[in-house]
Structure formats: C-alpha cells, structure tokens
Write an enzyme that holds these catalytic residues in place. Structure first.
Site, mmCIF file in Angstrom:
data_model
loop_
_atom_site.group_PDB
_atom_site.id
_atom_site.type_symbol
_atom_site.label_atom_id
_atom_site.label_comp_id
_atom_site.label_asym_id
_atom_site.label_seq_id
_atom_site.Cartn_x
_atom_site.Cartn_y
_atom_site.Cartn_z
ATOM 1 N N LYS A 108 -14.269 53.190 4.793
ATOM 2 C CA LYS A 108 -15.269 53.372 3.743
ATOM 3 C C LYS A 108 -16.340 54.376 4.153
ATOM 4 C CE LYS A 108 -14.361 49.224 1.129
ATOM 5 N NZ LYS A 108 -13.264 48.631 1.922
HETATM 6 C C1 LIG Z 1 -11.917 48.313 1.425
HETATM 7 C C2 LIG Z 1 -10.829 48.149 2.430
HETATM 8 C C3 LIG Z 1 -9.459 48.185 2.084
HETATM 9 C C4 LIG Z 1 -8.986 48.320 0.647
HETATM 10 O O1 LIG Z 1 -9.241 49.580 0.099
HETATM 11 P P1 LIG Z 1 -9.265 49.790 -1.493
HETATM 12 O O2 LIG Z 1 -9.727 51.178 -1.707
HETATM 13 O O3 LIG Z 1 -10.239 48.755 -2.025
HETATM 14 O O4 LIG Z 1 -7.882 49.533 -2.002
HETATM 15 C C5 LIG Z 1 -8.519 48.096 3.097
HETATM 16 N N1 LIG Z 1 -8.888 47.940 4.396
HETATM 17 C C6 LIG Z 1 -10.189 47.882 4.759
HETATM 18 C C7 LIG Z 1 -10.510 47.673 6.200
HETATM 19 C C8 LIG Z 1 -11.205 47.986 3.815
HETATM 20 O O5 LIG Z 1 -12.506 47.918 4.197
#
Ligand SMILES: *Cc1c(COP(=O)(O)O)cnc(C)c1O
Length: 462
Positions: free
Chosen positions: A112
């Site tokens: 993120k």
């Molecule tokens: C947010 C997240 C996901 C999922 O990603 P999306 O874009 O919501 O599908 C997968 N792994 C981790 C570690 C995350 O923080």
C-alpha cells in the site's frame, strides 16, 4: 483526460478533482473515460530505466495537465526515496519460470506504500497550488492507517486522523501509527471494533456541515490515484522479464480488487499480459463469483491473511462497469441488488470477466504449508498474503509463460503465522529495528461521533 463515474449519474471530473473527491456523488467510482496506450516501441524503451522514470512515463498521460512535468517528477521522486531498496519493486526468482515481485520495501512494509506515498505528495502539491487545507480521516484494521500516516506525516496542508480499534491491531501495526512524532498526525484508539471505526468515518462524511468546515477528504482504496500508482510495477516487472517481446502472467493476492485492477489497466494500456489470476484466501467470494457469476456475501471468517478478509470488494465495481459495456445504469442496479443480499452477473458480462481473469483459492492449511515449502525450496520467507498468491500461481501456471506472484507484505508484519509455519521469527529490517523503543502517542476515545468531531476540530491546525 476526463473521469466518469461507474454509475453514470455524477459529474465528469478532471484527474485532480477525482483524486481529491474519492467516491463519486452517485455512489460510484471514478474511471478514466478512455485508457491511453503505449506502443511496443514505447514499452521497449522502458528497458533499463529507473522505477521513477518508468512511473513518470506510465502515469503522465492520465494526469491531463493537473501538474507540470517538473512538479510530477518531484512528487514521484519524494514518494519513493524512503524505500529500503534501490529497485523499489525488485523481482526475485522462486523456481524456473516463477518469480516473486517484492512490494514490501516501503516505509510500512506493505504494498500500500506504493500508492499512499505518491498520493501524499500529489495532495500536498495540488493543495499548495490552490492554498487549501484538508483533513484526512480514515478507519483502519491495521495496514491502511499506517500507510496513510507515513504518507501524510509532516506535510503542510494536511492533518491526518486515523481511527483504529483499541487493543485489536497487532503491535507492529499500532506502533507504526503511534510513533511518528509529526504534529499533523493523530492516532485515535476507539473503544470498539473495525466496523465501529468505519461507521464513525462514514458518519463524519455524511455530516455535511462538519465535512465542509474541516475540508474532509478520504484516501481509501477506491481513490483512482491509488490504482494508477500500482499500474507501474506491472510494467517494470514485465519489462525486466522481456516484454513486449515476451508475454507475462501475474497472480495477485486479492481483497478489495485494487491491486489486480491495476494489472487489468496495464494490459489495457498495451502491456502483453497473458493471464491475471485472482488469488483469494478462505474468504473466496471473488473466486466463487468469477466461477459461477453469483456474488453473495455470507460473512467474513477471520484468517491469517487479514488484509484479504473481505466480503464487499469495492474495486470490483470498476471491472463490472467494463464487463457491462460501460452501462452505469446496469452497474447501479447490481449494486442495489447487493444491498439487498447479492447479485448474479449477466451471462455476457460473466464471459467478459472470465476472459479477463482466472481465479483460485487457498485455505489456511495450504497457506501455512506454502510458507514452509518455499522456505525449504528457496530460503524465501513469505508473508501469509504472498503465500496465498504463490500457492494459487503454482497450481494455475503455464510453464511456457513467466509467472509473477505479488508479495504484498514483509513477513515481519505477520510474525506469528510465519513463525508457526517456518519456525523462524522474521525480524524487522534494520532501518526500523528501533520501532519497539520509540515513544508512542495516541488518544483513546469513546465510540461517540460528537466527541470524535470535537477532537478533530480542536486538534487540526487552522
Ligand atoms: C491490502 C492488501 C491486500 C489486498 O489488496 P487489494 O488491492 O485490496 O486487493 C493484499 N495483501 C496485503 C498485505 C494488503 O495489505
């Protein structure tokens, strides 16, 4: 470049407006009216470039004059300078034809950061130009809040308030939110669970007087600018594996569908992607929907890959919009049915979705077994989310086409599950090894909208 709502009833916006608005007024999500493409020569020209230069070339056509070239290059450069790896998103080989894209070298050790760090800089630059201040409010079960705080800390025109459930986030996650010393960062420990926090944030957005007074803004995963930032690493990894001459496939551990949707956009831009595999944990609503067309939430079962524990996958609406021939009315109708319990994707649209994506599911036992097996085969420690992707990728992949599995978090963010599977307790990277010694600062607050709003009015800079 203009942006339209997936429900067809909200005004068309510029990139800057769509970024600062987030959710459209008709409840829909903003998408570009059309997707710019790169020619094979333009993709070939990406060979050997830095992550930052590639990012500039991929994203620039979507901005439509919001920033000057110099401003945008400055944003990109500041966004990624705090990463702990010169390649930003390095590719590691797991086995013949199977690669791991490490997206966990950012300041909070999860993918993120790629999007959040960039939108921190884009918000700051846009606000400084028109002399505005905003207040960012978000609810978090852990990862998103720390990524937002890291992205907005110390910026002049923004205050950031993150609501998290007191006593219900991991220690690493809590410390990442409570140890930044910047005066514009406010961590609020709410007496309640994640749903309570999210409900209070929604209430604040619906309190229009408060919303206008403090200039409320959101940075949740439906923000188009976040999706756009994630398109870049599909290009950098495919190019290093031989694109445009060679096709590449990707497997993505999926929750809110933001990350894999970015891969879908990369393919529409001309990147030769063969297969996009949606990997889910035991909360497999997306896998079931892509297999049968039925989308019926039936409650979340907590898992060891908590960032994928979802029932309503917000960005899925964006691919439904395309699959339904960009008919906003049809999207709105399915979303109304969802509120009443669930929907069935019409046959033609399901076929379009199945041409764009394949999917697989990974149980809790399979997640742990994959962490163990990959430690033995490669020495690589996977976080549980990344293990879900690797398991599904190994099941689905075509040996003739390179497969890239996305590693979305550092194993040290989920030390208990990793230790259970591997008997190794993963340590934090050296640059944040003192996390447990830093002083914590947070405000405990009751689940009371009036009290939360009063605190935000008082604490934000004026
Ligand atoms: C947010 C997240 C996901 C999922 O990603 P999306 O874009 O919501 O599908 C997968 N792994 C981790 C570690 C995350 O923080």
């Amino acid at each position: 470049m203009i942006y339209v709502s997936t429900r067809g009833q909200a005004p068309e916006l510029s990139f800057e407006e769509a970024m600062l608005t987030g959710l459209a007024r008709d409840g829909g999500l903003y998408v570009p009216a059309e997707i710019p493409t790169l020619s094979e020569d333009e993709i070939r020209a990406l060979h050997g470039l830095s992550y930052e230069e590639t990012a500039f070339r991929i994203m620039w056509p979507f901005l439509g004059g919001t920033f000057t070239e110099d401003e945008f290059r400055g944003c990109i450069s500041r966004a990624y300078e705090g990463f702990g790896h010169a390649a930003r998103a390095p590719l590691v080989q797991l086995e013949p034809g199977h690669f791991l894209l490490e997206l966990f070298h950012g300041p909070t050790l999860a993918f993120k950061d790629f999007a959040m760090q960039l939108i921190g800089q884009l918000f700051q630059t846009a606000l400084a130009k028109n002399g505005r201040r905003i207040t960012i409010v978000g609810a978090t079960s852990g990862d998103t809040g720390s990524a937002a705080i890291e992205a907005f800390r110390g910026l002049d025109n923004v205050d950031v308030f993150i609501l998290y459930p007191h006593g219900r986030v991991s220690e690493v996650q809590r410390r990442q939110m409570t140890t930044p010393a910047d005066s514009n960062v406010h961590a609020l420990a709410v007496d309640g669970d994640f749903d309570t926090c999210q409900a209070r944030v929604k209430d604040m957005f619906n309190d229009f007087e408060f919303r206008d007074e403090v200039g409320l803004a959101g940075v949740n995963s439906i923000n188009w600018a976040r999706v756009l930032a994630q398109v870049v690493y599909y290009f950098t990894s495919a190019v290093s594996l031989g694109a445009p001459e060679r096709c590449v496939s990707f497997t993505v551990p999926t929750g809110n569908f933001g990350d894999i949707f970015a891969g879908y956009i990369a393919r529409k831009m001309g990147l030769p992607i063969d297969t996009l595999v949606v990997a889910t944990n035991q909360n497999d609503i997306l896998h079931r929907c892509l297999s049968t067309g039925e989308y019926k939430p039936d409650g979340v079962t907590p898992s060891i890959s908590p960032s994928m524990d979802i029932q309503v996958s917000s960005n899925f609406e964006r691919v439904l919009f395309d699959a339904l021939g960009r008919d906003g009315g049809a999207v709105g109708q399915l979303m109304d049915e969802l509120k009443a319990g669930g929907f069935t994707v019409p046959q033609g649209a399901l076929q379009a979705l199945q041409e764009a994506f394949t999917s697989g599911r990974c149980s809790e036992e399979e997640t742990l077994a994959t962490i163990t097996e990959m430690r033995d085969l490669t020495g690589e420690l996977l976080c549980p989310h990344s293990a879900v992707a690797v398991k599904v990728a190994r099941e689905m992949r075509d040996p003739a086409i390179p497969m890239v599995s996305l590693a979305t978090a550092h194993p040290a963010k989920f030390p208990d599950a990793v230790e259970q599977a591997s008997h190794i307790r993963p340590g934090l990277p050296e640059r944040m090894a003192d996390l447990f010694d830093r002083e914590e600062r947070f405000t405990r607050i009751a689940d009371d909208l009036g009290a939360i709003e009063a605190l935000i009015r008082e604490r934000r800079a004026h």
